[in-house]
Design a protein around this motif. Structure first.
Motif, PDB file in Angstrom:
ATOM      1  N   ARG A  54       0.824  -1.213   0.000  1.00  0.00           N
ATOM      2  CA  ARG A  54       0.000   0.000   0.000  1.00  0.00           C
ATOM      3  C   ARG A  54       0.861   1.268   0.000  1.00  0.00           C
ATOM      4  NH1 ARG A  54      -4.225   1.469  -2.351  1.00  0.00           N
ATOM      5  NH2 ARG A  54      -5.136   3.341  -1.452  1.00  0.00           N
ATOM      6  N   SER A  55       1.874   1.290   0.811  1.00  0.00           N
ATOM      7  CA  SER A  55       2.728   2.480   0.884  1.00  0.00           C
ATOM      8  C   SER A  55       3.433   2.735  -0.444  1.00  0.00           C
ATOM      9  CB  SER A  55       3.765   2.319   2.001  1.00  0.00           C
ATOM     10  OG  SER A  55       4.561   1.165   1.778  1.00  0.00           O
ATOM     11  N   ALA A  56       3.808   1.651  -1.124  1.00  0.00           N
ATOM     12  CA  ALA A  56       4.481   1.792  -2.416  1.00  0.00           C
ATOM     13  C   ALA A  56       3.533   2.322  -3.485  1.00  0.00           C
ATOM     14  CB  ALA A  56       5.065   0.449  -2.850  1.00  0.00           C
ATOM     15  N   VAL A  57       2.260   1.974  -3.387  1.00  0.00           N
ATOM     16  CA  VAL A  57       1.260   2.471  -4.340  1.00  0.00           C
ATOM     17  C   VAL A  57       1.134   3.989  -4.224  1.00  0.00           C
ATOM     18  CG1 VAL A  57      -1.193   2.464  -4.948  1.00  0.00           C
ATOM     19  CG2 VAL A  57      -0.034   0.306  -4.434  1.00  0.00           C
ATOM     20  N   ILE A  58       1.026   4.477  -2.993  1.00  0.00           N
ATOM     21  CA  ILE A  58       0.906   5.920  -2.777  1.00  0.00           C
ATOM     22  C   ILE A  58       2.177   6.629  -3.232  1.00  0.00           C
ATOM     23  CG2 ILE A  58       0.497   7.730  -1.093  1.00  0.00           C
ATOM     24  CD1 ILE A  58      -1.871   5.811  -1.616  1.00  0.00           C
ATOM     25  N   GLU A  59       3.317   6.046  -2.925  1.00  0.00           N
ATOM     26  CA  GLU A  59       4.600   6.624  -3.332  1.00  0.00           C
ATOM     27  C   GLU A  59       4.700   6.704  -4.858  1.00  0.00           C
ATOM     28  OE1 GLU A  59       9.423   5.726  -2.863  1.00  0.00           O
ATOM     29  OE2 GLU A  59       7.946   4.538  -1.763  1.00  0.00           O
ATOM     30  N   GLN A  60       4.204   5.676  -5.532  1.00  0.00           N
ATOM     31  CA  GLN A  60       4.247   5.661  -6.998  1.00  0.00           C
ATOM     32  C   GLN A  60       3.348   6.752  -7.576  1.00  0.00           C
ATOM     33  OE1 GLN A  60       2.389   2.388  -9.378  1.00  0.00           O
ATOM     34  NE2 GLN A  60       4.481   2.045 -10.098  1.00  0.00           N
ATOM     35  N   ASP A  63       5.074  10.060  -7.130  1.00  0.00           N
ATOM     36  CA  ASP A  63       6.203  10.152  -8.060  1.00  0.00           C
ATOM     37  C   ASP A  63       5.732  10.512  -9.465  1.00  0.00           C
ATOM     38  OD1 ASP A  63       9.126   9.452  -8.817  1.00  0.00           O
ATOM     39  OD2 ASP A  63       7.934   8.200 -10.164  1.00  0.00           O
ATOM     40  N   ARG A  64       4.666   9.857  -9.923  1.00  0.00           N
ATOM     41  CA  ARG A  64       4.155  10.122 -11.268  1.00  0.00           C
ATOM     42  C   ARG A  64       3.616  11.550 -11.367  1.00  0.00           C
ATOM     43  NH1 ARG A  64       6.341   5.782 -11.559  1.00  0.00           N
ATOM     44  NH2 ARG A  64       5.582   3.913 -12.667  1.00  0.00           N
ATOM     45  N   LEU A  65       2.860  11.971 -10.384  1.00  0.00           N
ATOM     46  CA  LEU A  65       2.261  13.312 -10.424  1.00  0.00           C
ATOM     47  C   LEU A  65       3.333  14.396 -10.408  1.00  0.00           C
ATOM     48  CD1 LEU A  65      -0.756  12.776  -8.000  1.00  0.00           C
ATOM     49  CD2 LEU A  65      -0.891  13.200 -10.459  1.00  0.00           C
ATOM     50  N   VAL A  66       4.327  14.223  -9.570  1.00  0.00           N
ATOM     51  CA  VAL A  66       5.418  15.199  -9.508  1.00  0.00           C
ATOM     52  C   VAL A  66       6.176  15.225 -10.838  1.00  0.00           C
ATOM     53  CG1 VAL A  66       7.631  15.739  -8.407  1.00  0.00           C
ATOM     54  CG2 VAL A  66       5.655  15.083  -7.002  1.00  0.00           C
ATOM     55  N   ASP A  67       6.370  14.046 -11.420  1.00  0.00           N
ATOM     56  CA  ASP A  67       7.049  13.972 -12.715  1.00  0.00           C
ATOM     57  C   ASP A  67       6.252  14.712 -13.789  1.00  0.00           C
ATOM     58  OD1 ASP A  67       9.198  12.873 -14.413  1.00  0.00           O
ATOM     59  OD2 ASP A  67       7.584  11.724 -15.334  1.00  0.00           O
ATOM     60  N   TYR A  68       4.925  14.705 -13.657  1.00  0.00           N
ATOM     61  CA  TYR A  68       4.058  15.427 -14.597  1.00  0.00           C
ATOM     62  C   TYR A  68       3.968  16.913 -14.263  1.00  0.00           C
ATOM     63  CZ  TYR A  68       2.318  10.729 -15.827  1.00  0.00           C
ATOM     64  OH  TYR A  68       2.207   9.419 -16.213  1.00  0.00           O
ATOM     65  N   LYS A  69       4.727  17.338 -13.236  1.00  0.00           N
ATOM     66  CA  LYS A  69       4.778  18.746 -12.814  1.00  0.00           C
ATOM     67  C   LYS A  69       3.528  19.204 -12.069  1.00  0.00           C
ATOM     68  CE  LYS A  69       8.004  20.058 -16.502  1.00  0.00           C
ATOM     69  NZ  LYS A  69       9.166  19.855 -15.615  1.00  0.00           N
ATOM     70  N   ALA A  70       2.876  18.289 -11.389  1.00  0.00           N
ATOM     71  CA  ALA A  70       1.799  18.655 -10.471  1.00  0.00           C
ATOM     72  C   ALA A  70       2.412  18.932  -9.099  1.00  0.00           C
ATOM     73  CB  ALA A  70       0.770  17.536 -10.370  1.00  0.00           C
ATOM     74  N   TRP A  71       1.719  19.758  -8.303  1.00  0.00           N
ATOM     75  CA  TRP A  71       2.123  19.983  -6.910  1.00  0.00           C
ATOM     76  C   TRP A  71       1.338  18.989  -6.059  1.00  0.00           C
ATOM     77  CZ3 TRP A  71      -0.377  21.085  -2.386  1.00  0.00           C
ATOM     78  CH2 TRP A  71       0.413  21.527  -1.308  1.00  0.00           C
ATOM     79  N   VAL A  72       2.019  18.293  -5.152  1.00  0.00           N
ATOM     80  CA  VAL A  72       1.364  17.228  -4.382  1.00  0.00           C
ATOM     81  C   VAL A  72       1.651  17.393  -2.893  1.00  0.00           C
ATOM     82  CG1 VAL A  72       1.088  14.738  -4.085  1.00  0.00           C
ATOM     83  CG2 VAL A  72       1.682  15.658  -6.335  1.00  0.00           C
ATOM     84  N   ALA A 167      -2.081   4.757  -9.635  1.00  0.00           N
ATOM     85  CA  ALA A 167      -0.687   5.072  -9.316  1.00  0.00           C
ATOM     86  C   ALA A 167       0.238   4.814 -10.492  1.00  0.00           C
ATOM     87  CB  ALA A 167      -0.242   4.256  -8.107  1.00  0.00           C
ATOM     88  N   GLN A 168       0.068   3.706 -11.181  1.00  0.00           N
ATOM     89  CA  GLN A 168       0.989   3.319 -12.251  1.00  0.00           C
ATOM     90  C   GLN A 168       1.062   4.361 -13.356  1.00  0.00           C
ATOM     91  OE1 GLN A 168       0.148  -0.092 -15.051  1.00  0.00           O
ATOM     92  NE2 GLN A 168       1.835  -1.026 -13.901  1.00  0.00           N
TER      93      GLN A 168
END
Length: 252
Positions: A54-60, A63-72, A167-168
């Motif tokens: 579960r923790s890895a899902v949230i982390e993923q 990671d994806r959102l930040v890579d897309y330049k979203a603020w999280v 997440a993926q």
């Protein structure tokens, strides 16, 4: 050009069983004329459940959102109103859907004009059955009307909930329900603050499809709007909000 067009349409009509202008006969494969086995089980050999912790899902997802330049941000529900107010400090106006929890806008400065995208006034959703009366009063007293494109274009930001997130792929899905709002209000304003309950985050797309009603107008968001179609130069805000803020609510 006309000949090519007619050839394409003829092929489509043939494939659909419409050579004579009629619709496809029910239960028949148009290209063969053979009956369809309606009860045949659809093979689903693809991966249907994620394997990450579960923790890895949230982390993923982060990671994806930040890579897309979203603020999280990740925060408990009690901190959401404060974070929303901080992120929208420069805003002059905000539009919200009618089903958004009233407390979400409770700490916005009084100078920020709040409007609700609904035909008539209604009570905002109440988190855990309780919300400060001041927040509820502000929600109820906000102007309620269906916004035009021009009105939304002049609105600084929009705040919505979400239905499920993948997440993926770093994708957030909105389904047009009262807390997600009409698709238009999430595409026209330049700044979108999206609330993502942690319990609605899944690892892979099939898990999301199983959770969402696909007969609804689903909007899929993977970061702020951006395109690099012209000379590979990134341009933001062409097809939707230029800025996407995602608040993952850790205790929801």
């Amino acid at each position: 050009m006309t000949g090519a067009r007619e050839e394409i349409l003829t092929r489509l009509r043939t494939a659909l069983g419409r050579e004579d202008g009629t619709t496809t006969r029910p239960g028949v494969v148009p290209s063969t004329g053979k009956p369809v086995d309606i009860d045949a089980e659809v093979p689903r050999a693809y991966l249907r459940e994620g394997t990450l912790a579960r923790s890895a899902v949230i982390e993923q997802l982060v990671d994806r959102l930040v890579d897309y330049k979203a603020w999280v941000a990740e925060a408990p529900a009690a901190d959401v109103a404060r974070i929303v107010a901080e992120r929208l400090e420069p805003a002059d106006s905000v539009v919200i859907p009618p089903g958004l929890e009233a407390g979400v806008v409770s700490q916005l400065p009084d100078r920020v004009r709040i409007t609700v995208d609904a035909a008539e006034a209604q009570e905002g959703a109440i988190a855990d059955g309780e919300v400060e009366s001041e927040a509820a009063d502000r929600f109820a007293s906000a102007e309620h009307h269906i916004h035009t494109i021009d009105e939304l274009d002049e609105t600084s930001a929009v705040i919505t909930a979400s239905r499920v997130s993948v997440a993926q792929t770093g994708t957030i899905m909105l389904d047009g329900d009262t807390d997600c709002g009409r698709r238009m209000i999430t595409l026209v304003p330049d700044h979108h603050v999206c609330l993502v309950p942690e319990s609605t985050v899944v690892e892979i797309v099939p898990e999301a499809v199983a959770r969402i009603d696909l007969t609804r107008p689903v909007t899929m968001i993977s970061g702020p709007s951006a395109t690099s179609d012209i000379e590979l130069q990134r341009v933001e805000g062409v097809h939707g909000p230029r800025q996407l803020d995602v608040i993952i609510i850790t205790d929801r």
